[in-house]
Design an enzyme around this catalytic site. Structure first.
Site, short mmCIF file in Angstrom:
data_model
loop_
_atom_site.label_atom_id
_atom_site.label_comp_id
_atom_site.label_asym_id
_atom_site.label_seq_id
_atom_site.Cartn_x
_atom_site.Cartn_y
_atom_site.Cartn_z
N GLU A 1 2.19 5.52 77.39
CA GLU A 1 0.83 5.52 76.83
C GLU A 1 0.66 4.34 75.87
OE1 GLU A 1 0.77 9.49 75.26
OE2 GLU A 1 0.00 10.32 77.12
N ASP B 1 -7.59 8.09 77.21
CA ASP B 1 -6.48 9.03 77.05
C ASP B 1 -6.85 10.10 76.01
OD1 ASP B 1 -4.02 10.23 77.30
OD2 ASP B 1 -2.86 8.53 76.54
N GLY B 2 -6.10 11.17 76.02
CA GLY B 2 -6.28 12.25 75.05
C GLY B 2 -5.44 12.02 73.81
#
Ligand code: 5RP
Length: 231
Positions: free
Chosen positions: A109, A87-88
């Site tokens: 997330e 993930d960012g």
């Protein structure tokens, strides 16, 4: 020698998206995050889609992109654990602690990150900070708690505003609202996350210290730099 000086931010995102493929475990379900950097990763993942049985995704947007490329999307309840979550981040500090939620997907997330043994963060160099808080901190909240939580953040020196979309409060994938909190300097991310997470009305605070990154692939003008924070 390669000349990287003219790389744009989008090109840096593509490079880290491509570089993240090395962490995909063939034969295993993968955790996939949300955002423009992750979109680059998902596009790169299409080249090895035959080697993974599917993905658990952190947003409707990422699920749609994965499915459009022919990658199966599984419900988080169908898996017990994941080796890797990619993930960012909106910010990442020197210990792998992050601010996330710029794309309003922070709750899912954090759930998918909690299922994973390792969080691989992919980000361009602009995301690397010494102290978290320059980026407005996203907090997913129950709408009836907005005023109360705004006062609690004010007591910490933060200014909270409800995130809008097309002039009305943005509604998350979970049917809740987002507060963006400006003016915080989060010196102790672990303690901050622990404290704010138990305020009534907070669904998820966008500090990821308990689920910090194990590795960051940072896109720099000199190339992709790998930062290993330990697991
Ligand atoms: C979404 C997120 C994203 O990872 C974060 O906002 C970074 O996005 P981008 O890769 O577009 O800069 O937390 O909720």
């Amino acid at each position: 020698m390669t000349d990287h000086t003219a790389l744009t931010q989008d090109e840096l995102k593509q490079r880290v998206g491509q570089a993240a493929l090395q962490y995909v475990v063939p034969g295993e379900i993968l955790g996939v995050g949300t955002g423009s950097t992750v979109n680059c990763f998902i596009d790169a993942l299409a080249t090895m889609k035959a080697r993974i049985p599917g993905a658990v995704s952190s947003s409707e947007a990422s699920s749609a992109r994965l499915r459009a490329l022919g990658i199966a999307v599984l419900d988080a309840n169908e898996v017990q654990r994941l080796s890797v979550y990619i993930d960012g981040a909106d910010e990442i500090d020197g210990h792998g602690c992050m601010i996330k939620g710029g794309g309003a997907a922070l709750t899912r997330e954090k759930i998918v990150a909690a299922l994973a043994d390792r969080f691989i963060c992919i980000a361009d160099a602009s995301k690397r900070v010494d102290v978290l808080g320059r980026f407005p901190l996203p907090v997913e909240v129950i709408p009836m708690a907005v005023a109360h939580l705004t006062r609690r953040f004010a007591a910490l020196g933060g200014v909270a505003t409800v995130r809008l979309k097309d002039g009305t409060p943005l509604v998350t994938d979970n049917g809740q609202h987002i507060l963006d909190v400006r003016g915080l300097a989060i010196a102790d991310p672990l303690a901050f996350e622990t404290e704010v997470s138990q305020w009534p009305g907070v669904v998820t605070v966008g500090v990821f210290a308990h689920q910090r990154a194990s590795i960051c692939l940072l896109g720099t003008p000199e190339g992709v730099r790998t930062i290993d924070f330990g697991s």
